[in-house]
Write an enzyme that holds these catalytic residues in place. Structure first.
Site, PDB file in Angstrom:
ATOM      1  N   SER A 180      -8.693 -10.336   4.880  1.00  0.00           N
ATOM      2  CA  SER A 180      -9.795  -9.381   4.690  1.00  0.00           C
ATOM      3  C   SER A 180      -9.739  -8.265   5.715  1.00  0.00           C
ATOM      4  CB  SER A 180     -11.126 -10.107   4.824  1.00  0.00           C
ATOM      5  OG  SER A 180     -11.370 -10.408   6.189  1.00  0.00           O
ATOM      6  N   ARG A 181     -10.322  -7.134   5.343  1.00  0.00           N
ATOM      7  CA  ARG A 181     -10.327  -5.980   6.219  1.00  0.00           C
ATOM      8  C   ARG A 181     -11.065  -6.268   7.527  1.00  0.00           C
ATOM      9  NH1 ARG A 181     -11.750   0.041   4.042  1.00  0.00           N
ATOM     10  NH2 ARG A 181     -10.082  -0.573   2.609  1.00  0.00           N
ATOM     11  N   GLU A 237      -2.027  -6.542   6.184  1.00  0.00           N
ATOM     12  CA  GLU A 237      -2.032  -6.315   4.739  1.00  0.00           C
ATOM     13  C   GLU A 237      -3.416  -6.717   4.296  1.00  0.00           C
ATOM     14  OE1 GLU A 237      -2.629  -6.869   1.557  1.00  0.00           O
ATOM     15  OE2 GLU A 237      -1.033  -8.314   1.106  1.00  0.00           O
ATOM     16  N   CYS A 250      -4.445  -9.391  -3.712  1.00  0.00           N
ATOM     17  CA  CYS A 250      -4.693  -8.128  -3.005  1.00  0.00           C
ATOM     18  C   CYS A 250      -4.201  -6.951  -3.833  1.00  0.00           C
ATOM     19  CB  CYS A 250      -4.076  -8.126  -1.619  1.00  0.00           C
ATOM     20  SG  CYS A 250      -2.460  -8.834  -1.563  1.00  0.00           S
TER      21      CYS A 250
END
Lengths: 526, 526
Positions: A239-240, A260, A297
Site C-alpha cells: 500500500s501507498r 511498487e 496492483c
C-alpha cells in the site's frame, strides 16, 4: 503471555537457524473464505530479532554465482515437489483458487522465475560489464555487499512472497543475503516456503545466513530495519501509506528503497474498438477487474470510454456482467471495509453505483462493483475519482470525443495505461492525442489488452512515476532488469588483469555479453 | 535596495529570455588570488523566480535527438571560439591557472564531453532498448518528461559547471530541460557560458526553455526547488552538508537526487611498491594532493603506507616536497578557515603536522600540509582522522604489516581507493587481504595510480557508497552511463509497430544496439 504459549510460537530464521523469536505479541493466519482463524501462532518480533537479523546478514556473501544458481534451481524443485500442499495451504490462507490460479498459474510462474534468476546468475547478464581499452577503465555491476530487505504484498502468496518471489530471487541472484518480512495474509505459506528455501540453502552449500525470516514487526521496528545503514537496499510491494512511511526511514539513512505501490491503471477505450466488439470488451474488462477479487496492483480500476456507436451495447453487457456476478473472496479481514470506504469516496464525488456495492459473507467477501460517471462529473473531482480501491471495483467514465483531452489531463501516475483502438485505423487520430499524455504517466503502455497480467520478461516494466513506483528508472518484475536494483556499480582503473572479476578479465572466461569500446560482444579482448 | 541598483543586477534566464530577477539580495564574484570583489552584481532570486523556472521548464521537450546533438555540438564550438576569454575569466574567479589547467585541460575536456553527449544522443546508446519477441514486450529508457535541476560545484568552472558540465550535458542529451543553479565561486564564468548555451539553443532550434539559469537562492528556496514534484531529478556535486540537506527535500517529494559528495580517497602503499620507487611515489602523491590546491573530490587525503625498506626515503622525499612548496590559491574565501578547522580536527585526534598548516596571503591561500600518524594513533580516533579537508592536505598513516587489517576495517565510504603494489608480485598477498575491504567501500578501485583524474569514459564510475555518493548504482561521470540517471524506463506491451519509438521498431531505423531475446544486436527484427 505465559511461558507455555511462548513455546508454541513458531521460531524465526536468523543466521542459519530457526530460533525462538523475541516475542512481542503473536498473530494467526485466517481463512478469509470463512473468517476463521487457522492453527499456529506466529511471533511479532522485538528489536533484538531485527538487530540480530541485520547482524547475521551483514558481510555475508551467499556464494559464487554457481552456488546461487544451484540454490535457486534446487529451491524451484522443492517447491514443485510440495506444490499440492503449498497450494492447498495458500488457498486456505488467501481464498485464492488452487485451480487456475495457485497451483496452475502462480506456482509455475514462481518456479520459472527462480530458474530464470538462476540462469541470469550464471550468464551474468545483469552485470553490464563495460570496458574502455583506451582509458584503461572497466566497470561492472556487483552485489551490494549488504543485505536486501524484502517486504512481500498480500496478493501473491508465491510469486511476490518475500521468501520466494521476484524481489527475493533478484536480490539473491545478484549475490546479496535477504532479510524477509512475511505478509500477515499468508503466514503459513511463507513459513512453508522458507523451510524449503532453507533446505535448499543447506543442500546447495549456500552461506547459512543467506536468508532471514521475520514474520511480523511493530511499525517502529520496520523503520528501524530499513533505516539501518548496514542494509543495502529495500524492496517493498504494497500500500501507498505503508510504502511511503518506510521510504522516509530508508531515505534518512541513504538506503535505496524500491517501491511498487499500485495505482488505478487507466484503460482508454476508443470508439472504433468498442464498436467492433462491444460484448467481448465488456467481458474482457469484467474478467480483468474481478480476477483475484480485483486484488491486483495492475487492476483496471478506471476506464475511460469515448462515446460512439458501440457504447450502449458495451455498457449494457458490462453492467449485466457485474449484476449477475457472485462475490469474490478477499484476502484479509480489512479488505471489505477498505473497499466500502473507497466506494463511499467515489460515490461521494459524484460517481453512480450501477452494480454491487456491498460486503458479503461468509468470511471476507465483496460484490463486484461497477460505477459510472460522465466527463463533467469526473472533472469536478478528478482526484477523488482516482481513488485506488483494492478490490473488484471499476469506475467507467464516459466522455465525448471533444472532452477527452480534458479528462486525460488530471490523470495521476500509474503502473500501466491501456489504449484499445480499432484494427482499421479509425481511432488513430484519437490515439495520437491520448498517447503522449498516457505515456508520461505510466510505466507500461499497453495496446488492446487489459493490464492485469505482468509477465516475467527481459522487457517488462513493472513500475512507474512516483508514487505509483518509487524510482522511474527501475522495474520490480523482469529478469535481468529487476536485479540491477540490488547492485552497485564498481569501477576498476588500471587494475591488473588477474585481479579483475571474471566478467572484466581480458579472456572473458564466463563468455558474458560486454560493452567493449562501445560495442556489445561476447568475445575475449584481442 | 534602490531601483537604480536593481537595474544593474544581471538578469536570470527563464523560459527562453533573460529577464529581471526577483531580487532578494545580490552577490559578487571574488578574485581569490587577491581577495578583491569583481565587477557585476548577481541576483539572489526569490520564490517567484524558482516557481517561474519550474513552470517554464515543465512539459518542455527540448527537441529531437538530432536537434539536441546539433545544440551540443554548436555549444562546444562556441565555447572553443571564446576559449581564451572564458579561461581568463574563470582564472580570475577561481585562481586556477589558465595554462595546464583551464585553457589546456578543463576546457577541451568540457567540449569533448559535450560532443560525446551529442554522439550518444544520436546513437541512442543510453536507451538500452530491450525486446522480448515471445512476450510481445519492449522497453526503453526515455526522457523523464520533467526538468532536471543541476547544482554545480566550486572546483571545475567548466567541466562540472551547471550550464556546461557533465550533469548538464547528460540531462540535455537524454532530452530533459535543465534548471541550473550557478556556483557562487564562478558567477561570471557561468553567466558567460549560459549566454553561449542560449545562443546555441537559438541557433539549433532547441525549445527556448531548454535551459534556465538562477545564480543564487536562499537555502529554503533550494529546498522548494528540489522538492517540487514537477522536477524530474536533481544532480548535486558539492559538500556533504549541502547535499544531504537537499536530499531530504527531494526525498520527501519522491524526486530522485544524485549526489557526489567527495571523500578522503584512501591510497594504500604496499611495501614492495614503495621500495621500488620511493622518490617517484612521493612526487606522484605530492602532485596529486596539491593539484588545484587540493580541491578535488578525488583528492588523495588519506595515505596508508605499510612499512618496509623504502619507507624512510619515501617519507623524507614527501616531507621535503611539502616543506618546500608554495601556497596554493583556494577557490573561495571560506576555504582557508575550513582547512584550518579540518587540520585542528586532525591534530586534535593525534595526527602530527610535519609541514604547512597555515593560511596565507594575498587573497585566499593555504600552505600544502602534511600530517602523519601511526596505526595506534589512527585506531584511537578513526572517524576524526578521516575528516575530509577540501584542500592541499594529506594524512600519512604508517602501519606495520600485521596492523593493516585493523587499520582498513574502520575506513568509510569513498569515491575511490588506490592500491600501489610491487610489479614483481611481492605485495600480492597483502593486496589480496586489502582489496576485498577497499573494494566494498569505494566506487572506483585503482592500481598504481593516484585517484585525482576522472576520465570521461564509458567505463567510468565516479560515485560510491553513501554518503560519498547518493546511489550505489550510478556514476556522475561517464557517457553513456551518467545519462541513465535522468531517464525513465518505459514499457510497451503489444504496442503496434508504427506507434513504437524508433529505438523499438522492428526495422531498427536508428541502428542502435538492442537486447533482443537476450542477445545484443544492431540488426532489424526478422
Amino acid at each position: 503471555m505465559t511461558g507455555q504459549v511462548e513455546t508454541a510460537v513458531f521460531p524465526v530464521l536468523i543466521g542459519g537457524e530457526w530460533r525462538p523469536a523475541q516475542v512481542k505479541g503473536t498473530l494467526q493466519a485466517t481463512n478469509p473464505a470463512t473468517g476463521e482463524a487457522l492453527e499456529g501462532l506466529y511471533p511479532v518480533s522485538g528489536q533484538e530479532d531485527v538487530l540480530a537479523a541485520i547482524a547475521a546478514a551483514s558481510g555475508v556473501t551467499p556464494g559464487t554465482p554457481e552456488h546461487i544458481a544451484a540454490f535457486l534451481q534446487r529451491y524451484a524443485e522443492l517447491i514443485e515437489g510440495s506444490g499440492a500442499e503449498l497450494s492447498a495451504l495458500a488457498a486456505l490462507e488467501t481464498g485464492l483458487p488452487e485451480k487456475g490460479r495457485l497451483l496452475e498459474t502462480e506456482l509455475p510462474r514462481t518456479t520459472r522465475q527462480l530458474r530464470l534468476a538462476a540462469d541470469t546468475a550464471l550468464s551474468r547478464s545483469w552485470t553490464r560489464p563495460t570496458i574502455d581499452t583506451e582509458a584503461g577503465l572497466r566497470s561492472v555491476l556487483q552485489p551490494l555487499g549488504k543485505p536486501v530487505v524484502v517486504f512481500g504484498p498480500n496478493n501473491f502468496p508465491f510469486a511476490f512472497n518475500a521468501v520466494s518471489g521476484g524481489d527475493f530471487a533478484a536480490a539473491l541472484a545478484v549475490g546479496n543475503p535477504v532479510i524477509a518480512k512475511a505478509h500477515p495474509g499468508h503466514l503459513g505459506t511463507t513459513r512453508a516456503l522458507a523451510r524449503l528455501a532453507f533446505q535448499a540453502v543447506q543442500e546447495s552449500g549456500l552461506h547459512p545466513a543467506s536468508l532471514q525470516l521475520l514474520y511480523h514487526l511493530p511499525p517502529d521496528l520496520g523503520f528501524l530495519l530499513v533505516g539501518d545503514a548496514r542494509v543495502g537496499a529495500v524492496a517493498f510491494t504494497g500500500s501507498r501509506g505503508g510504502g511511503l512511511a518506510l521510504k522516509r526511514a530508508a531515505d534518512a539513512a541513504g538506503v535505496p528503497i524500491y517501491l511498487e505501490l499500485g495505482s488505478v491503471n487507466p484503460v482508454l477505450l476508443l470508439p472504433g474498438a468498442v464498436a467492433e466488439r462491444p460484448a467481448e470488451l465488456a467481458k474482457e474488462l469484467f474478467n480483468a477487474n474481478t480476477l483475484g477479487a480485483g486484488q491486483f496492483c495492475t487492476n483496471p480500476g478506471l476506464v475511460i470510454a469515448v462515446e460512439g456507436p458501440g457504447q450502449a451495447a458495451f455498457v449494457q453487457a458490462l453492467t449485466g456482467a457485474y449484476q449477475s456476478a457472485g462475490s469474490g473472496v478477499l484476502l484479509t479481514e480489512g479488505a471489505a471495509p477498505h473497499i466500502g470506504a473507497g466506494l463511499k469516496t467515489l460515490t461521494g464525488a459524484g460517481a453512480t453505483l450501477v452494480a454491487g456495492g456491498q460486503a458479503d459473507t461468509p468470511g471476507f467477501r465483496f460484490q463486484p462493483s461497477l460505477l459510472t460517471a460522465d466527463a463533467k462529473t469526473f472533472l469536478a473531482h478528478p482526484d477523488a475519482l482516482q481513488t485506488e480501491v483494492f478490490g473488484p471495483v471499476c469506475l467507467l467514465v464516459t466522455v465525448q470525443e471533444d472532452e477527452l483531452d480534458r479528462v486525460l489531463a488530471p490523470l495521476e501516475a500509474s503502473l500501466t495505461a491501456s489504449i484499445y483502438s480499432s484494427a482499421t485505423g479509425s481511432d488513430d487520430a484519437l490515439y495520437g492525442r491520448a498517447e503522449p499524455v498516457l505515456r508520461q504517466l505510466c510505466g507500461r503502455l499497453i495496446n488492446d489488452r487489459m493490464p492485469t497480467g505482468v509477465a516475467v520478461s527481459s522487457a517488462q516494466m513493472h513500475g512507474g512515476p512516483y508514487p505509483a513506483g518509487g524510482h522511474p528508472g527501475f522495474t520490480s518484475v523482469g529478469i535481468p532488469a529487476a536485479l540491477t536494483r540490488f547492485a552497485a556499480l564498481r569501477g576498476y582503473d588500471h587494475v591488473r588483469d588477474g585481479r579483475l572479476p571474471a566478467e572484466l578479465q581480458d579472456a572473458n572466461p564466463t563468455g558474458c555479453w560486454r560493452l567493449v569500446d562501445g560495442r556489445w560482444t561476447q568475445e575475449a579482448l584481442a
